[in-house]
Design a protein around this motif. Structure first.
Motif, PDB file in Angstrom:
ATOM      1  N   ARG A 233       0.831  -1.204   0.000  1.00 40.40           N
ATOM      2  CA  ARG A 233       0.000   0.000   0.000  1.00 40.40           C
ATOM      3  C   ARG A 233       0.867   1.256   0.000  1.00 40.40           C
ATOM      4  NH1 ARG A 233      -1.990  -0.094   4.950  1.00 40.40           N
ATOM      5  NH2 ARG A 233      -3.284   1.734   4.564  1.00 40.40           N
ATOM      6  N   LEU A 234       1.940   1.228   0.785  1.00 42.40           N
ATOM      7  CA  LEU A 234       2.828   2.389   0.840  1.00 42.40           C
ATOM      8  C   LEU A 234       3.556   2.581  -0.479  1.00 42.40           C
ATOM      9  CD1 LEU A 234       4.021   4.677   2.475  1.00 42.40           C
ATOM     10  CD2 LEU A 234       5.659   3.070   3.468  1.00 42.40           C
ATOM     11  N   ASN A 235       3.986   1.492  -1.091  1.00 42.56           N
ATOM     12  CA  ASN A 235       4.664   1.608  -2.384  1.00 42.56           C
ATOM     13  C   ASN A 235       3.750   2.178  -3.464  1.00 42.56           C
ATOM     14  OD1 ASN A 235       7.110   0.660  -1.424  1.00 42.56           O
ATOM     15  ND2 ASN A 235       6.738  -1.462  -2.040  1.00 42.56           N
ATOM     16  N   ARG A 236       2.453   1.872  -3.383  1.00 42.32           N
ATOM     17  CA  ARG A 236       1.500   2.372  -4.381  1.00 42.32           C
ATOM     18  C   ARG A 236       0.998   3.777  -4.081  1.00 42.32           C
ATOM     19  NH1 ARG A 236      -1.150  -2.579  -3.434  1.00 42.32           N
ATOM     20  NH2 ARG A 236      -2.833  -1.426  -2.408  1.00 42.32           N
ATOM     21  N   ALA A 237       1.151   4.229  -2.867  1.00 41.50           N
ATOM     22  CA  ALA A 237       0.549   5.495  -2.444  1.00 41.50           C
ATOM     23  C   ALA A 237       1.125   6.673  -3.230  1.00 41.50           C
ATOM     24  CB  ALA A 237       0.781   5.705  -0.954  1.00 41.50           C
ATOM     25  N   PRO A 238       0.295   7.657  -3.563  1.00 40.37           N
ATOM     26  CA  PRO A 238       0.807   8.866  -4.225  1.00 40.37           C
ATOM     27  C   PRO A 238       1.671   9.680  -3.269  1.00 40.37           C
ATOM     28  CG  PRO A 238      -1.508   9.124  -3.651  1.00 40.37           C
ATOM     29  CD  PRO A 238      -1.168   7.705  -3.349  1.00 40.37           C
ATOM     30  N   LEU A 239       2.495  10.531  -3.831  1.00 40.29           N
ATOM     31  CA  LEU A 239       3.367  11.367  -3.009  1.00 40.29           C
ATOM     32  C   LEU A 239       2.543  12.266  -2.092  1.00 40.29           C
ATOM     33  CD1 LEU A 239       6.181  12.492  -5.477  1.00 40.29           C
ATOM     34  CD2 LEU A 239       6.162  10.563  -3.882  1.00 40.29           C
ATOM     35  N   HIS A 240       3.056  12.471  -0.887  1.00 43.02           N
ATOM     36  CA  HIS A 240       2.503  13.371   0.126  1.00 43.02           C
ATOM     37  C   HIS A 240       1.166  12.888   0.685  1.00 43.02           C
ATOM     38  CE1 HIS A 240       5.711  15.764  -1.415  1.00 43.02           C
ATOM     39  NE2 HIS A 240       5.105  15.958  -2.570  1.00 43.02           N
ATOM     40  N   CYS A 241       0.842  11.628   0.414  1.00 40.63           N
ATOM     41  CA  CYS A 241      -0.370  11.043   0.976  1.00 40.63           C
ATOM     42  C   CYS A 241      -0.057  10.463   2.352  1.00 40.63           C
ATOM     43  CB  CYS A 241      -0.886   9.940   0.056  1.00 40.63           C
ATOM     44  SG  CYS A 241      -2.278   9.007   0.720  1.00 40.63           S
ATOM     45  N   VAL A 242      -0.877  10.798   3.344  1.00 40.35           N
ATOM     46  CA  VAL A 242      -0.702  10.251   4.692  1.00 40.35           C
ATOM     47  C   VAL A 242      -1.399   8.896   4.750  1.00 40.35           C
ATOM     48  CG1 VAL A 242      -1.202  10.563   7.135  1.00 40.35           C
ATOM     49  CG2 VAL A 242      -0.527  12.527   5.730  1.00 40.35           C
ATOM     50  N   LEU A 243      -0.670   7.902   5.205  1.00 42.29           N
ATOM     51  CA  LEU A 243      -1.165   6.532   5.197  1.00 42.29           C
ATOM     52  C   LEU A 243      -1.042   5.936   6.588  1.00 42.29           C
ATOM     53  CD1 LEU A 243      -2.152   4.598   2.876  1.00 42.29           C
ATOM     54  CD2 LEU A 243       0.141   3.602   2.961  1.00 42.29           C
ATOM     55  N   GLN A 244      -2.077   5.210   7.005  1.00 43.82           N
ATOM     56  CA  GLN A 244      -2.018   4.506   8.282  1.00 43.82           C
ATOM     57  C   GLN A 244      -1.492   3.097   8.043  1.00 43.82           C
ATOM     58  OE1 GLN A 244      -5.601   4.510  10.633  1.00 43.82           O
ATOM     59  NE2 GLN A 244      -4.422   4.045  12.477  1.00 43.82           N
ATOM     60  N   VAL A 245      -0.488   2.724   8.819  1.00 47.28           N
ATOM     61  CA  VAL A 245       0.143   1.409   8.684  1.00 47.28           C
ATOM     62  C   VAL A 245       0.262   0.778  10.062  1.00 47.28           C
ATOM     63  CG1 VAL A 245       1.400   2.054   6.591  1.00 47.28           C
ATOM     64  CG2 VAL A 245       2.458   2.420   8.828  1.00 47.28           C
ATOM     65  N   SER A 246       0.729  -0.456  10.097  1.00 48.27           N
ATOM     66  CA  SER A 246       0.843  -1.164  11.367  1.00 48.27           C
ATOM     67  C   SER A 246       2.060  -0.699  12.156  1.00 48.27           C
ATOM     68  CB  SER A 246       0.959  -2.667  11.122  1.00 48.27           C
ATOM     69  OG  SER A 246       2.253  -2.974  10.623  1.00 48.27           O
ATOM     70  N   PRO A 247       2.029  -0.870  13.474  1.00 46.88           N
ATOM     71  CA  PRO A 247       3.227  -0.572  14.271  1.00 46.88           C
ATOM     72  C   PRO A 247       4.434  -1.406  13.843  1.00 46.88           C
ATOM     73  CG  PRO A 247       1.298  -0.794  15.689  1.00 46.88           C
ATOM     74  CD  PRO A 247       0.873  -1.238  14.319  1.00 46.88           C
ATOM     75  N   HIS A 248       4.191  -2.595  13.286  1.00 48.50           N
ATOM     76  CA  HIS A 248       5.310  -3.417  12.800  1.00 48.50           C
ATOM     77  C   HIS A 248       6.078  -2.690  11.701  1.00 48.50           C
ATOM     78  CE1 HIS A 248       4.218  -6.843  15.153  1.00 48.50           C
ATOM     79  NE2 HIS A 248       3.123  -7.114  14.494  1.00 48.50           N
ATOM     80  N   LEU A 249       5.360  -2.136  10.734  1.00 43.42           N
ATOM     81  CA  LEU A 249       6.058  -1.448   9.651  1.00 43.42           C
ATOM     82  C   LEU A 249       6.812  -0.235  10.176  1.00 43.42           C
ATOM     83  CD1 LEU A 249       5.196  -1.059   6.036  1.00 43.42           C
ATOM     84  CD2 LEU A 249       5.717   1.050   7.261  1.00 43.42           C
ATOM     85  N   ILE A 250       6.201   0.492  11.102  1.00 42.63           N
ATOM     86  CA  ILE A 250       6.878   1.667  11.671  1.00 42.63           C
ATOM     87  C   ILE A 250       8.163   1.247  12.369  1.00 42.63           C
ATOM     88  CG2 ILE A 250       6.707   3.505  13.387  1.00 42.63           C
ATOM     89  CD1 ILE A 250       5.009   4.094  10.980  1.00 42.63           C
ATOM     90  N   ALA A 251       8.113   0.172  13.155  1.00 39.81           N
ATOM     91  CA  ALA A 251       9.297  -0.285  13.897  1.00 39.81           C
ATOM     92  C   ALA A 251      10.417  -0.683  12.942  1.00 39.81           C
ATOM     93  CB  ALA A 251       8.924  -1.458  14.802  1.00 39.81           C
ATOM     94  N   VAL A 252      10.080  -1.415  11.891  1.00 36.56           N
ATOM     95  CA  VAL A 252      11.101  -1.843  10.934  1.00 36.56           C
ATOM     96  C   VAL A 252      11.619  -0.652  10.137  1.00 36.56           C
ATOM     97  CG1 VAL A 252      11.527  -3.258   8.891  1.00 36.56           C
ATOM     98  CG2 VAL A 252      10.245  -4.203  10.817  1.00 36.56           C
ATOM     99  N   LEU A 253      10.739   0.255   9.776  1.00 33.68           N
ATOM    100  CA  LEU A 253      11.153   1.441   9.032  1.00 33.68           C
ATOM    101  C   LEU A 253      12.135   2.283   9.841  1.00 33.68           C
ATOM    102  CD1 LEU A 253      10.836   3.163   6.499  1.00 33.68           C
ATOM    103  CD2 LEU A 253       8.820   4.217   7.543  1.00 33.68           C
ATOM    104  N   ARG A 254      11.857   2.487  11.124  1.00 30.82           N
ATOM    105  CA  ARG A 254      12.780   3.259  11.968  1.00 30.82           C
ATOM    106  C   ARG A 254      14.150   2.593  12.015  1.00 30.82           C
ATOM    107  NH1 ARG A 254      10.162   7.188  14.983  1.00 30.82           N
ATOM    108  NH2 ARG A 254       7.929   6.848  15.433  1.00 30.82           N
ATOM    109  N   GLU A 255      14.164   1.277  12.206  1.00 29.05           N
ATOM    110  CA  GLU A 255      15.441   0.565  12.293  1.00 29.05           C
ATOM    111  C   GLU A 255      16.169   0.602  10.953  1.00 29.05           C
ATOM    112  OE1 GLU A 255      18.077  -0.719  14.760  1.00 29.05           O
ATOM    113  OE2 GLU A 255      16.008  -0.726  15.503  1.00 29.05           O
TER     114      GLU A 255
END
Length: 254
Positions: free
Chosen positions: A47-69
């Motif tokens: 979903r994030l890969n398909r999202a248009p630029l500057h679009c705010v997207l709600q994702v799981s805490p898992h993705l946030i944790a991995v993204l931060r790392e």
């Protein structure tokens, strides 16, 4: 799940409690899989890969944790670890803004890929759940990305990159994780990486670290950086690496 076979072994005294804890550990790993799978159109990463630029997207805490790392590892490795491809020459934190614990905003065209870190993260999630539920000892293994906890040491075998059906090394793990990245002889020629010497033919890089997410990602950093630069990062994570392969016949630990 996670593109591989996942195994969980727990030592305890109450059978029903153990099986219930193992079921919940598989469930949390499945939730990571649902969030990170690029093969699923409904996953957070797709979903994030398909999202248009500057679009705010709600994702799981898992993705946030991995993204931060992943952002941190990309930064300290000067881009040697990259969880995706974007419009800039180097993947960095400017590609995605983390707005809240479950909200992100894509700032550049990007194709995220967490295959180099998600299995390790899922293993850690399972281990931490099992420990919180009172499981004093065990192993979670996701296709060779594994973590051991408890008083008993566990032996793990690393395959020979030139003869994958044979063992090349054996390591002992106690409250540690192990991950391996490898290329076996497929007759397809050299595999080159961003370092002073190219990796050719058959090789494997294994990393032992306190957490599986770091062991998983650090194998790619060892492959993508000079030996001295990689060693500094390995030390930062209280890890160690084992390289097996035919790069001038090298087989060494750092």
């Amino acid at each position: 799940m996670l593109g591989t076979l996942v195994e969980i072994e727990v030592v305890g005294s109450e059978s029903l409690q153990i099986h219930a804890a193992i079921d919940r550990a598989f469930q949390v790993m499945e939730s990571v899989h649902r969030s990170m799978s690029r093969q699923s159109d409904s996953s957070d990463i797709s979903r994030l890969n398909r999202a248009p630029l500057h679009c705010v997207l709600q994702v799981s805490p898992h993705l946030i944790a991995v993204l931060r790392e992943a952002m941190k590892l990309s930064d300290i490795s000067d881009g040697a670890f990259r969880p995706g491809v974007c419009c800039s020459a180097r993947w960095d934190a400017s590609c995605i803004d983390i707005l809240q614990d479950t909200l992100v905003c894509k700032r550049a065209e990007i194709a995220l890929d967490f295959d180099g870190i998600a299995k390790g993260y899922a293993v850690d999630c399972a281990v931490e759940l099992l420990m919180a539920e009172g499981m004093a000892q065990g192993v979670v293994n996701a296709g060779g990305d594994l973590r051991v906890w408890g008083d008993r040491a566990e032996k793990a075998v690393i395959r020979d990159p030139e003869q994958p059906e044979h063992a090349a090394a054996q390591v002992s793990l106690r409250d540690q994780a192990l991950a391996t990245s490898a290329a076996y002889d497929t007759g397809q020629g050299a595999v080159s990486w961003n370092r002073a010497a190219s990796w050719k033919g058959c090789w494997s890089v294994s990393v032992i670290a306190p957490r599986a997410i770091h062991a998983d990602a650090l194998t790619k950093i060892v492959l993508g950086m000079s030996a001295d630069a990689a060693a500094a990062i390995i030390d930062q994570y209280q890890a160690e690496s084992l390289i097996l392969g035919n790069l001038s016949g090298v087989a060494h630990a750092a």
